[in-house]
Scaffold this motif. Sequence first.
Motif, short mmCIF file in Angstrom:
data_model
loop_
_atom_site.label_atom_id
_atom_site.label_comp_id
_atom_site.label_asym_id
_atom_site.label_seq_id
_atom_site.Cartn_x
_atom_site.Cartn_y
_atom_site.Cartn_z
N THR A 1 0.89 5.65 -1.31
CA THR A 1 0.60 6.27 0.07
C THR A 1 1.66 6.51 0.80
O THR A 1 2.01 7.67 1.63
CB THR A 1 -0.74 5.39 1.06
OG1 THR A 1 -1.74 5.32 0.12
CG2 THR A 1 -1.02 6.23 2.19
N HIS A 2 2.48 5.35 1.10
CA HIS A 2 3.83 5.64 1.52
C HIS A 2 4.70 4.39 0.92
O HIS A 2 4.17 3.40 0.51
CB HIS A 2 3.79 5.70 3.11
CG HIS A 2 3.29 4.16 3.61
ND1 HIS A 2 1.94 4.13 3.86
CD2 HIS A 2 3.79 3.03 3.98
CE1 HIS A 2 1.62 2.74 4.40
NE2 HIS A 2 2.80 2.21 4.38
N ALA B 1 8.79 2.61 1.86
CA ALA B 1 10.21 2.64 2.59
C ALA B 1 11.05 1.62 1.84
O ALA B 1 10.79 0.52 1.17
CB ALA B 1 10.01 2.32 3.68
N GLU C 1 16.12 1.09 8.02
CA GLU C 1 15.38 1.77 6.90
C GLU C 1 16.40 2.92 6.55
O GLU C 1 16.98 3.82 7.33
CB GLU C 1 14.23 2.60 7.59
CG GLU C 1 13.32 3.25 6.28
CD GLU C 1 11.89 3.95 6.73
OE1 GLU C 1 11.73 5.15 6.61
OE2 GLU C 1 11.05 3.24 7.34
N GLY D 1 12.48 6.80 2.95
CA GLY D 1 11.16 6.47 3.21
C GLY D 1 10.42 7.74 2.82
O GLY D 1 10.93 8.87 2.94
N ILE D 2 9.11 7.74 2.36
CA ILE D 2 8.37 8.72 1.93
C ILE D 2 6.90 8.59 2.00
O ILE D 2 6.25 7.36 2.46
CB ILE D 2 8.42 8.76 0.52
CG1 ILE D 2 7.71 7.58 -0.36
CG2 ILE D 2 9.87 9.28 -0.18
CD1 ILE D 2 7.49 7.85 -1.99
N GLY D 3 6.07 9.79 2.28
CA GLY D 3 4.93 9.51 2.27
C GLY D 3 4.20 9.71 0.98
O GLY D 3 4.57 8.93 0.10
N PRO D 4 3.18 10.26 0.77
CA PRO D 4 2.29 10.13 -0.46
C PRO D 4 3.50 10.80 -1.62
O PRO D 4 4.06 11.53 -1.50
CB PRO D 4 0.98 10.99 -0.46
CG PRO D 4 1.00 11.16 1.20
CD PRO D 4 2.22 11.07 1.57
N GLU E 1 6.45 13.04 -2.72
CA GLU E 1 7.88 12.82 -2.77
C GLU E 1 8.13 11.74 -3.63
O GLU E 1 7.16 10.81 -4.12
CB GLU E 1 8.44 12.30 -1.42
CG GLU E 1 7.73 13.41 -0.07
CD GLU E 1 8.31 12.87 1.08
OE1 GLU E 1 9.15 12.83 1.67
OE2 GLU E 1 7.15 12.10 1.45
N LEU F 1 5.66 -0.82 0.36
CA LEU F 1 4.76 0.24 -0.10
C LEU F 1 3.38 -0.17 0.17
O LEU F 1 2.91 -1.28 0.29
CB LEU F 1 5.05 0.52 -1.56
CG LEU F 1 4.73 -0.76 -2.49
CD1 LEU F 1 4.01 -0.26 -3.78
CD2 LEU F 1 5.79 -1.67 -2.93
N ASP G 1 -1.37 3.04 -4.20
CA ASP G 1 -2.86 3.87 -4.26
C ASP G 1 -3.18 3.41 -5.48
O ASP G 1 -2.91 4.11 -6.43
CB ASP G 1 -2.28 5.23 -3.45
CG ASP G 1 -3.49 6.19 -3.80
OD1 ASP G 1 -4.70 5.64 -3.60
OD2 ASP G 1 -3.57 7.27 -3.82
#
Length: 149
Positions: A9-10, A12, A19, A22-25, A72, A133, A136
């Motif tokens: 889901t995210h 980093a 940081e 970092g990414i989202g989904p 990503e 992380l 998911d």
Amino acid sequence: MRALIQRVTHAAVEVDGREIGGIGPGLLVLVCAMQGDDEAAAAKLAARVAKLRIFKDDADKMNRSVLDIAGEALVVSQFTLAADTRTGNRPGFSAAAPPEDGRRLYECFARDLSAQGVPVQTGEFGGDMKVSLLNDGPVTIWMDSADRA
């Protein structure tokens, strides 16, 4: 090359409390270059990761790739994927590529994944990284470029 891929889901990565990626989904991809790997192995693995269908479609089946969901990737070097645990209690890492080759192939993999159309963030090769992380599913997949012709 080896990769441990996690649908997230995210995610980093931090170095020294800061940081750096970092990414989202999308995908957290832990990558290790092995002895004898080359740029072709990096390109092959990147193409397979980009097309790996592990995201749910409208029927709740894993039929979509990171490209399909406009996700990503966070790519982190992880030489410990080369661990040999067959004997003793301390893993050996002699199957990992030497550091200079490992860095080159890690960077090549990240560039190749980006060239496939996946937005890529990276960790710091050889750095003392803290990776966070939210897996998911959880969905975690192991890939090795040597496993497929």
